[in-house]
Motif scaffolding. Structure first.
Motif, PDB file in Angstrom:
ATOM      1  N   ASP A  20       0.855  -1.180   0.000  1.00 19.19           N
ATOM      2  CA  ASP A  20       0.000   0.000   0.000  1.00 19.19           C
ATOM      3  C   ASP A  20       0.893   1.233   0.000  1.00 19.19           C
ATOM      4  O   ASP A  20       2.100   1.161   0.230  1.00 19.19           O
ATOM      5  N   TYR A  21       0.305   2.381  -0.294  1.00 16.59           N
ATOM      6  CA  TYR A  21       1.108   3.592  -0.471  1.00 16.59           C
ATOM      7  C   TYR A  21       1.753   4.064   0.828  1.00 16.59           C
ATOM      8  O   TYR A  21       2.831   4.682   0.789  1.00 16.59           O
ATOM      9  N   LEU A  22       1.150   3.783   1.961  1.00 18.14           N
ATOM     10  CA  LEU A  22       1.754   4.179   3.233  1.00 18.14           C
ATOM     11  C   LEU A  22       3.087   3.461   3.438  1.00 18.14           C
ATOM     12  O   LEU A  22       4.089   4.073   3.824  1.00 18.14           O
ATOM     13  N   GLN A  23       3.108   2.162   3.175  1.00 21.05           N
ATOM     14  CA  GLN A  23       4.324   1.385   3.355  1.00 21.05           C
ATOM     15  C   GLN A  23       5.394   1.771   2.324  1.00 21.05           C
ATOM     16  O   GLN A  23       6.588   1.857   2.655  1.00 21.05           O
ATOM     17  N   VAL A  24       4.975   2.001   1.089  1.00 22.18           N
ATOM     18  CA  VAL A  24       5.946   2.351   0.052  1.00 22.18           C
ATOM     19  C   VAL A  24       6.532   3.735   0.332  1.00 22.18           C
ATOM     20  O   VAL A  24       7.734   3.960   0.141  1.00 22.18           O
ATOM     21  N   ARG A  25       5.719   4.649   0.804  1.00 24.73           N
ATOM     22  CA  ARG A  25       6.217   5.980   1.186  1.00 24.73           C
ATOM     23  C   ARG A  25       7.264   5.852   2.284  1.00 24.73           C
ATOM     24  O   ARG A  25       8.314   6.504   2.253  1.00 24.73           O
ATOM     25  N   ARG A  26       7.000   4.999   3.247  1.00 24.35           N
ATOM     26  CA  ARG A  26       7.932   4.800   4.359  1.00 24.35           C
ATOM     27  C   ARG A  26       9.278   4.287   3.858  1.00 24.35           C
ATOM     28  O   ARG A  26      10.343   4.750   4.291  1.00 24.35           O
ATOM     29  N   LEU A  27       9.249   3.343   2.915  1.00 26.04           N
ATOM     30  CA  LEU A  27      10.482   2.809   2.342  1.00 26.04           C
ATOM     31  C   LEU A  27      11.238   3.881   1.561  1.00 26.04           C
ATOM     32  O   LEU A  27      12.467   3.962   1.621  1.00 26.04           O
ATOM     33  N   ALA A  28      10.503   4.699   0.804  1.00 25.68           N
ATOM     34  CA  ALA A  28      11.142   5.747   0.006  1.00 25.68           C
ATOM     35  C   ALA A  28      11.845   6.770   0.900  1.00 25.68           C
ATOM     36  O   ALA A  28      12.951   7.219   0.590  1.00 25.68           O
ATOM     37  N   TYR A  29      11.221   7.142   2.005  1.00 26.42           N
ATOM     38  CA  TYR A  29      11.844   8.091   2.929  1.00 26.42           C
ATOM     39  C   TYR A  29      13.131   7.508   3.504  1.00 26.42           C
ATOM     40  O   TYR A  29      14.141   8.199   3.641  1.00 26.42           O
ATOM     41  N   ARG A  30      13.095   6.230   3.843  1.00 27.66           N
ATOM     42  CA  ARG A  30      14.310   5.600   4.359  1.00 27.66           C
ATOM     43  C   ARG A  30      15.385   5.548   3.289  1.00 27.66           C
ATOM     44  O   ARG A  30      16.561   5.796   3.562  1.00 27.66           O
ATOM     45  N   ARG A  31      14.991   5.197   2.073  1.00 27.55           N
ATOM     46  CA  ARG A  31      15.946   5.095   0.976  1.00 27.55           C
ATOM     47  C   ARG A  31      16.635   6.436   0.739  1.00 27.55           C
ATOM     48  O   ARG A  31      17.832   6.483   0.442  1.00 27.55           O
ATOM     49  N   ALA A  32      15.878   7.515   0.845  1.00 28.29           N
ATOM     50  CA  ALA A  32      16.422   8.861   0.620  1.00 28.29           C
ATOM     51  C   ALA A  32      17.043   9.454   1.884  1.00 28.29           C
ATOM     52  O   ALA A  32      17.553  10.571   1.846  1.00 28.29           O
ATOM     53  N   GLN A  33      16.969   8.721   2.995  1.00 24.89           N
ATOM     54  CA  GLN A  33      17.474   9.182   4.287  1.00 24.89           C
ATOM     55  C   GLN A  33      16.840  10.519   4.687  1.00 24.89           C
ATOM     56  O   GLN A  33      17.506  11.443   5.147  1.00 24.89           O
ATOM     57  N   VAL A  34      15.534  10.589   4.494  1.00 23.08           N
ATOM     58  CA  VAL A  34      14.753  11.757   4.895  1.00 23.08           C
ATOM     59  C   VAL A  34      13.962  11.402   6.151  1.00 23.08           C
ATOM     60  O   VAL A  34      13.235  10.402   6.162  1.00 23.08           O
ATOM     61  N   LYS A  35      14.103  12.190   7.188  1.00 16.24           N
ATOM     62  CA  LYS A  35      13.382  11.934   8.435  1.00 16.24           C
ATOM     63  C   LYS A  35      11.909  12.268   8.253  1.00 16.24           C
ATOM     64  O   LYS A  35      11.550  13.350   7.795  1.00 16.24           O
TER      65      LYS A  35
ATOM     66  N   THR B  16       9.220  13.617   9.599  1.00 15.99           N
ATOM     67  CA  THR B  16       8.748  14.458  10.706  1.00 15.99           C
ATOM     68  C   THR B  16       7.232  14.615  10.706  1.00 15.99           C
ATOM     69  O   THR B  16       6.651  14.999  11.721  1.00 15.99           O
ATOM     70  N   ALA B  17       6.602  14.300   9.580  1.00 14.50           N
ATOM     71  CA  ALA B  17       5.151  14.471   9.482  1.00 14.50           C
ATOM     72  C   ALA B  17       4.391  13.342  10.170  1.00 14.50           C
ATOM     73  O   ALA B  17       3.442  13.576  10.915  1.00 14.50           O
ATOM     74  N   LEU B  18       4.816  12.113   9.938  1.00  9.80           N
ATOM     75  CA  LEU B  18       4.095  10.958  10.471  1.00  9.80           C
ATOM     76  C   LEU B  18       4.834  10.242  11.588  1.00  9.80           C
ATOM     77  O   LEU B  18       4.220   9.516  12.371  1.00  9.80           O
ATOM     78  N   GLY B  19       6.152  10.388  11.653  1.00  9.18           N
ATOM     79  CA  GLY B  19       6.909   9.680  12.690  1.00  9.18           C
ATOM     80  C   GLY B  19       6.868   8.179  12.446  1.00  9.18           C
ATOM     81  O   GLY B  19       6.855   7.717  11.309  1.00  9.18           O
TER      82      GLY B  19
ATOM     83  N   LYS C  76       7.271  19.612   2.275  1.00  9.75           N
ATOM     84  CA  LYS C  76       8.695  19.858   2.510  1.00  9.75           C
ATOM     85  C   LYS C  76       9.487  18.545   2.485  1.00  9.75           C
ATOM     86  O   LYS C  76      10.486  18.424   1.757  1.00  9.75           O
ATOM     87  N   THR C  77       9.091  17.570   3.279  1.00  8.42           N
ATOM     88  CA  THR C  77       9.860  16.324   3.325  1.00  8.42           C
ATOM     89  C   THR C  77       9.736  15.552   2.018  1.00  8.42           C
ATOM     90  O   THR C  77      10.689  14.900   1.585  1.00  8.42           O
ATOM     91  N   ALA C  78       8.582  15.625   1.369  1.00  8.26           N
ATOM     92  CA  ALA C  78       8.404  14.921   0.097  1.00  8.26           C
ATOM     93  C   ALA C  78       9.361  15.465  -0.960  1.00  8.26           C
ATOM     94  O   ALA C  78       9.923  14.710  -1.761  1.00  8.26           O
TER      95      ALA C  78
ATOM     96  N   GLY D 262      -1.190   6.588  15.150  1.00 11.01           N
ATOM     97  CA  GLY D 262      -0.525   7.860  15.399  1.00 11.01           C
ATOM     98  C   GLY D 262      -0.955   8.947  14.430  1.00 11.01           C
ATOM     99  O   GLY D 262      -2.124   9.029  14.026  1.00 11.01           O
ATOM    100  N   ALA D 263       0.010   9.769  14.006  1.00 14.16           N
ATOM    101  CA  ALA D 263      -0.272  10.988  13.243  1.00 14.16           C
ATOM    102  C   ALA D 263      -0.961  10.724  11.917  1.00 14.16           C
ATOM    103  O   ALA D 263      -1.671  11.596  11.406  1.00 14.16           O
ATOM    104  N   VAL D 264      -0.764   9.542  11.342  1.00 16.02           N
ATOM    105  CA  VAL D 264      -1.378   9.259  10.055  1.00 16.02           C
ATOM    106  C   VAL D 264      -2.901   9.380  10.125  1.00 16.02           C
ATOM    107  O   VAL D 264      -3.551   9.797   9.161  1.00 16.02           O
ATOM    108  N   ASN D 265      -3.472   9.060  11.269  1.00 21.23           N
ATOM    109  CA  ASN D 265      -4.932   9.097  11.413  1.00 21.23           C
ATOM    110  C   ASN D 265      -5.471  10.493  11.702  1.00 21.23           C
ATOM    111  O   ASN D 265      -6.683  10.684  11.808  1.00 21.23           O
ATOM    112  N   GLU D 266      -4.570  11.467  11.821  1.00 21.61           N
ATOM    113  CA  GLU D 266      -4.986  12.849  12.022  1.00 21.61           C
ATOM    114  C   GLU D 266      -4.984  13.643  10.726  1.00 21.61           C
ATOM    115  O   GLU D 266      -5.344  14.815  10.704  1.00 21.61           O
ATOM    116  N   LEU D 267      -4.590  13.011   9.642  1.00 19.35           N
ATOM    117  CA  LEU D 267      -4.581  13.664   8.336  1.00 19.35           C
ATOM    118  C   LEU D 267      -6.003  13.781   7.794  1.00 19.35           C
ATOM    119  O   LEU D 267      -6.918  13.100   8.272  1.00 19.35           O
TER     120      LEU D 267
END
Length: 273
Positions: A13-28, A30-33, A92-94, A44-49
Motif C-alpha cells: 500500500d502507499y503508506l508502506q511504500v512511502r515509508r520505504l522511500a523516505y528511508r531510501r532517501a534518508q529523509v526523516k 517528521t510528518a508521520l513519525g 517539505k519532506t516529500a 498515530g499521526a497518520v490518522n490525524e490527516l
C-alpha cells in the motif's frame, strides 16, 4: 497468513511504500513519525490527516502490478501517485526525497511483492499436493474400512504444511532484504567523495550494462521485464547463467539483461600485495 492483511504484510500500500522511500532517501519523516522498524505505521499521526489523504495512503497498489507482463506505464503511474500522496502529507519532506527515489522504490516493492507471491503460491501448491496424496492414501485402504480413519503419524507430520520453516524463512529473507535495501540509499544531493569521483570518472554512463561480468558477481537480472537480484553462475562469451534468491535459475541471458550493482574494481584499486 493472508487473512485480511495481505497488502500490509507485503508492503503493497502507499503508506508502506512511502515509508520505504523516505528511508531510501534518508529523509526523516517528521510528518508521520513511526520511523523505527518496530513502529506500527498505521497508528498515530497518520490518522490525524484529512480523510482523503488517509484513504490514499491506505490504498493498495493497483491490480496487475505484480504480473510479469505488467505495463511499465503502470509502474510510472504508481510512482507519480506515490509522490503526489507524499506531497499531500507533507510537501517539505516529500520534496527532499527526489523524483528518482519514488520510481526506484516502486520498482523494488514490485520485486518484493513478486517474491512474496511466489512463496505463497508454492505454499498453496504444497497444500494441494498434500490433499491429493491423502486422497490417494485413503483410496488404497477404502475397501478394508469405510469408516473415517484417524490421521496416520506420517500425515500428522505433514499436517503443518503452511507452517513449515522453509516458507517462513523465505518470507523473512525477503522482508529482511527489502528493509536492508531501504537503508542503503543516500540523501538527495549527497556530494561525491574524491575517491568515488575518481572511480566513477572513467566509467561510461551505461557501465552497469556494458562492463565485464564475472561468475560470483551479485547482479540484477531481467526476468520478464523486471530486474531481480541474482548471482552469476556461468559466464561464456556474451551470455550468462544466473541463480535468483529463491533458487530459480535462468540461462543464456544476454549481457543487456544483466545489471551490475557496483563498478568492477579499477586497476589502481586492485590489491597487488
Amino acid at each position: 497468513l493472508t487473512f485480511g492483511v495481505d497488502t500490509h504484510i507485503w508492503n503493497l500500500d502507499y503508506l508502506q511504500v512511502r515509508r520505504l522511500a523516505y528511508r531510501r532517501a534518508q529523509v526523516k519523516d517528521t510528518a508521520l513519525g513511526q520511523t523505527e522498524d518496530s513502529d506500527n505505521p498505521y497508528v498515530g499521526a497518520v490518522n490525524e490527516l484529512p480523510r482523503e489523504t488517509v484513504a490514499d495512503l491506505m490504498e493498495a497498489l493497483p491490480m496487475g502490478l505484480l504480473e510479469d507482463t505488467a505495463d511499465t506505464g503502470l509502474l510510472k503511474d504508481v510512482s507519480a501517485n506515490l509522490e503526489r500522496i507524499a506531497t499531500a502529507v507533507d510537501e517539505k519532506t516529500a520534496s527532499d526525497v527526489g523524483s528518482a527515489v519514488w520510481l526506484e522504490t516502486s520498482e523494488r516493492v514490485v520485486q518484493h511483492g513478486r517474491e512474496m507471491l511466489d512463496i505463497h503460491r508454492d505454499m498453496y501448491l504444497a497444500a494441494i499436493e498434500e490433499g491429493r496424496l491423502r486422497e490417494a492414501e485413503d483410496a488404497m485402504t477404502s475397501h478394508i474400512n469405510k469408516e473415517r480413519k484417524p490421521l496416520t503419524p506420517q500425515q500428522m507430520q505433514r499436517l503443518s504444511v503452511f507452517r513449515v520453516k522453509t516458507y517462513f524463512d523465505k518470507i523473512g529473507e525477503s522482508n529482511t532484504n527489502l528493509m536492508a535495501w531501504s537503508y542503503a540509499g543516500e540523501p538527495k544531493g549527497t556530494p561525491v567523495s574524491d575517491g568515488a569521483a575518481k572511480k566513477m570518472g572513467g566509467l561510461p554512463a551505461d557501465w552497469a550494462f556494458t562492463m565485464p561480468v564475472n561468475v560470483g558477481d551479485v547482479v540484477e537480472a531481467d526476468l520478464g521485464g523486471a530486474f531481480f537480484q541474482a548471482t552469476v553462475t556461468r559466464a561464456s562469451g556474451n551470455t550468462y547463467d544466473v541463480q535468483y534468491f529463491d533458487g530459480d535459475r535462468d540461462t543464456e541471458l544476454d549481457r543487456s539483461m544483466i545489471k551490475l550493482l557496483k563498478p568492477p574494481a579499477q586497476e589502481d584499486e586492485l590489491d597487488t600485495s
